[in-house]
Design a protein around this motif. Structure first.
Motif, mmCIF file in Angstrom:
data_model
loop_
_atom_site.group_PDB
_atom_site.id
_atom_site.type_symbol
_atom_site.label_atom_id
_atom_site.label_comp_id
_atom_site.label_asym_id
_atom_site.label_seq_id
_atom_site.Cartn_x
_atom_site.Cartn_y
_atom_site.Cartn_z
ATOM 1 N N ASP A 1 0.795 -1.235 0.000
ATOM 2 C CA ASP A 1 0.000 0.000 0.000
ATOM 3 C C ASP A 1 0.825 1.281 0.000
ATOM 4 O O ASP A 1 0.288 2.371 0.209
ATOM 5 C CB ASP A 1 -0.975 0.031 1.185
ATOM 6 C CG ASP A 1 -2.038 -1.062 1.089
ATOM 7 O OD1 ASP A 1 -2.360 -1.458 -0.051
ATOM 8 O OD2 ASP A 1 -2.521 -1.506 2.134
ATOM 9 N N ALA A 2 2.123 1.197 -0.241
ATOM 10 C CA ALA A 2 2.956 2.405 -0.312
ATOM 11 C C ALA A 2 2.618 3.176 -1.584
ATOM 12 O O ALA A 2 2.420 2.576 -2.648
ATOM 13 C CB ALA A 2 4.433 2.031 -0.306
ATOM 14 N N PRO A 3 2.541 4.511 -1.524
ATOM 15 C CA PRO A 3 2.096 5.311 -2.668
ATOM 16 C C PRO A 3 2.883 5.090 -3.951
ATOM 17 O O PRO A 3 2.328 5.153 -5.035
ATOM 18 C CB PRO A 3 2.247 6.759 -2.167
ATOM 19 C CG PRO A 3 2.131 6.652 -0.684
ATOM 20 C CD PRO A 3 2.777 5.347 -0.329
ATOM 21 N N LEU A 4 4.192 4.838 -3.854
ATOM 22 C CA LEU A 4 5.016 4.633 -5.045
ATOM 23 C C LEU A 4 5.524 3.199 -5.154
ATOM 24 O O LEU A 4 6.577 2.933 -5.736
ATOM 25 C CB LEU A 4 6.185 5.622 -5.043
ATOM 26 C CG LEU A 4 5.789 7.103 -5.145
ATOM 27 C CD1 LEU A 4 7.030 7.990 -5.108
ATOM 28 C CD2 LEU A 4 4.990 7.371 -6.416
ATOM 29 N N SER A 5 4.747 2.267 -4.614
ATOM 30 C CA SER A 5 5.162 0.862 -4.633
ATOM 31 C C SER A 5 5.249 0.299 -6.046
ATOM 32 O O SER A 5 5.950 -0.684 -6.291
ATOM 33 C CB SER A 5 4.195 0.015 -3.805
ATOM 34 O OG SER A 5 2.881 0.100 -4.330
ATOM 35 N N HIS A 6 4.551 0.912 -6.984
ATOM 36 C CA HIS A 6 4.484 0.403 -8.351
ATOM 37 C C HIS A 6 5.871 0.193 -8.959
ATOM 38 O O HIS A 6 6.098 -0.775 -9.681
ATOM 39 C CB HIS A 6 3.673 1.381 -9.211
ATOM 40 C CG HIS A 6 3.377 0.871 -10.591
ATOM 41 N ND1 HIS A 6 2.221 0.189 -10.897
ATOM 42 C CD2 HIS A 6 4.085 0.934 -11.748
ATOM 43 C CE1 HIS A 6 2.227 -0.135 -12.178
ATOM 44 N NE2 HIS A 6 3.345 0.305 -12.714
ATOM 45 N N VAL A 7 6.781 1.104 -8.676
ATOM 46 C CA VAL A 7 8.107 1.038 -9.298
ATOM 47 C C VAL A 7 9.203 0.666 -8.308
ATOM 48 O O VAL A 7 10.388 0.710 -8.640
ATOM 49 C CB VAL A 7 8.454 2.386 -9.971
ATOM 50 C CG1 VAL A 7 7.545 2.642 -11.153
ATOM 51 C CG2 VAL A 7 8.363 3.535 -8.972
ATOM 52 N N ALA A 8 8.817 0.284 -7.095
ATOM 53 C CA ALA A 8 9.807 -0.018 -6.060
ATOM 54 C C ALA A 8 10.292 -1.471 -6.168
ATOM 55 O O ALA A 8 9.580 -2.354 -6.630
ATOM 56 C CB ALA A 8 9.208 0.222 -4.681
ATOM 57 N N ALA A 9 11.515 -1.690 -5.724
ATOM 58 C CA ALA A 9 12.085 -3.042 -5.640
ATOM 59 C C ALA A 9 12.217 -3.428 -4.168
ATOM 60 O O ALA A 9 12.280 -2.571 -3.281
ATOM 61 C CB ALA A 9 13.445 -3.089 -6.328
ATOM 62 N N ILE A 10 12.239 -4.735 -3.917
ATOM 63 C CA ILE A 10 12.388 -5.244 -2.552
ATOM 64 C C ILE A 10 13.841 -5.661 -2.357
ATOM 65 O O ILE A 10 14.413 -6.370 -3.196
ATOM 66 C CB ILE A 10 11.466 -6.450 -2.308
ATOM 67 C CG1 ILE A 10 10.034 -6.137 -2.732
ATOM 68 C CG2 ILE A 10 11.501 -6.862 -0.838
ATOM 69 C CD1 ILE A 10 9.119 -7.350 -2.696
ATOM 70 N N LYS A 11 14.430 -5.255 -1.259
ATOM 71 C CA LYS A 11 15.815 -5.626 -0.988
ATOM 72 C C LYS A 11 15.935 -7.140 -0.816
ATOM 73 O O LYS A 11 15.083 -7.767 -0.187
ATOM 74 C CB LYS A 11 16.319 -4.912 0.261
ATOM 75 C CG LYS A 11 16.453 -3.401 0.082
ATOM 76 C CD LYS A 11 17.009 -2.742 1.328
ATOM 77 C CE LYS A 11 17.178 -1.239 1.112
ATOM 78 N NZ LYS A 11 17.708 -0.569 2.321
ATOM 79 N N PRO A 12 17.000 -7.724 -1.377
ATOM 80 C CA PRO A 12 17.164 -9.183 -1.310
ATOM 81 C C PRO A 12 17.114 -9.755 0.097
ATOM 82 O O PRO A 12 16.547 -10.837 0.309
ATOM 83 C CB PRO A 12 18.533 -9.405 -1.959
ATOM 84 C CG PRO A 12 18.675 -8.269 -2.912
ATOM 85 C CD PRO A 12 18.037 -7.091 -2.212
ATOM 86 N N ASP A 13 17.688 -9.051 1.084
ATOM 87 C CA ASP A 13 17.689 -9.604 2.440
ATOM 88 C C ASP A 13 16.280 -9.648 3.026
ATOM 89 O O ASP A 13 15.950 -10.553 3.797
ATOM 90 C CB ASP A 13 18.639 -8.824 3.356
ATOM 91 C CG ASP A 13 18.303 -7.343 3.440
ATOM 92 O OD1 ASP A 13 17.548 -6.845 2.583
ATOM 93 O OD2 ASP A 13 18.805 -6.682 4.365
ATOM 94 N N LEU A 14 15.424 -8.696 2.653
ATOM 95 C CA LEU A 14 14.035 -8.733 3.109
ATOM 96 C C LEU A 14 13.285 -9.893 2.449
ATOM 97 O O LEU A 14 12.489 -10.575 3.095
ATOM 98 C CB LEU A 14 13.328 -7.413 2.812
ATOM 99 C CG LEU A 14 11.839 -7.344 3.186
ATOM 100 C CD1 LEU A 14 11.618 -7.665 4.654
ATOM 101 C CD2 LEU A 14 11.254 -5.980 2.836
#
Length: 279
Positions: free
Chosen positions: A258-271
């Motif tokens: 639900d983050a406003p700019l999640s559309h273009v965000a990447a997830i860090k590998p450690d997470l």
């Protein structure tokens, strides 16, 4: 070839387990290919799992262009990374291909196209899936065929006017073999859809266009999605169907969901490693 399944004891449990598996596999693919649009894909997992494992689609992985198949038009192509493990699991292609997504020589890219077995159309430019699906539904009706057409769109995609032309067309021609599922995750590339162009009530809009429309409050419940699909088959005679599936963009990922700019965000590998280890 898949046949219709009755939702008897144990089937929903299997669908839930498959949805968890697809969620994990989607994160694994994103870990190795960070350019993929993962947030949009995580919101649609249960939609695709219910369609493909719930018996609502007739298909044959050994013959992707089987003449008697139902059609699934994935209009939000950028948000269908979760389809890759589904198609591999069903036998459209080898599971080893999942290790090559976005790599040189792979047919599995960040934006899918029909070179991938199981994809019907080009899915890069948004706003066209509804029109293509309506055309297919009309063609099947004119031929006297009983196949169904399903179109999966995003809510941000409905800002495109071409969708509403298709919805008017489908209502006019009473295409009751057409079902549109809206992945209503409330966030587009530039932020919350209500702050860009509010849809207000999509149910009322589809109803005004001559559709049978229902809403799924929890779009991450395979049971709720399955019930909505069954209700459409029972109630929508003479009308196309729309299912507004309320989902969460980046579902299950802290900081992304639900983050406003999640559309273009990447997830860090450690997470990703942490999340996969927890499930």
């Amino acid at each position: 070839m898949m046949n219709m399944l009755q939702f008897e004891a144990g089937v929903l449990e299997k669908l839930n387990a498959k949805a968890h598996w697809v969620w994990r596999e989607t994160l694994k693919i994103h870990r190795q290919s960070q350019e993929t649009r993962v947030a949009s894909s995580l919101s649609a997992v249960e939609i695709f799992v219910t369609l493909y494992y719930g018996g609502f689609l007739r298909f044959d992985p050994a013959n992707p262009l089987w003449e008697l198949r139902d059609r699934c038009i994935i209009s939000k192509g950028h948000g269908s990374l979760c389809m890759y493990p589904i198609l591999a699991d069903l036998g459209y292609f080898s599971v080893t291909e999942l290790e090559k997504v976005c790599k040189e020589g792979s047919f599995l890219g960040g934006i899918p196209d029909p070179v991938i077995p199981g994809y019907e159309t080009i899915n890069g430019s948004l706003g066209h899936g509804a029109g293509v699906g309506a055309g297919m539904a009309l063609g099947l009706k004119r031929k006297g065929r009983n196949q169904s057409v399903y179109v999966v769109t995003g809510d941000g995609e409905l800002h495109e006017g071409s969708n509403w032309e298709a919805f008017m067309f489908a209502g006019q021609h009473r295409l009751d073999n057409l079902t549109v599922l809206v992945d209503n995750n409330h966030i587009s590339m530039l932020g919350p859809t209500d702050e860009i162009i509010s849809h207000r009530s999509l149910i009322r809009k589809f109803d005004a266009f001559g559709w049978f429309a229902i809403e799924v409050a929890d779009g991450h419940s395979v049971a709720a999605i399955a019930k909505a699909l069954q209700d459409c088959r029972r109630e929508a005679s003479g009308k196309p169907s729309a299912i507004i599936v309320n989902t969460r963009k980046g579902n299950g990922v802290p900081g992304l969901q639900d983050a406003p700019l999640s559309h273009v965000a990447a997830i860090k590998p450690d997470l990703i490693d942490q999340l996969i280890g927890e499930r």
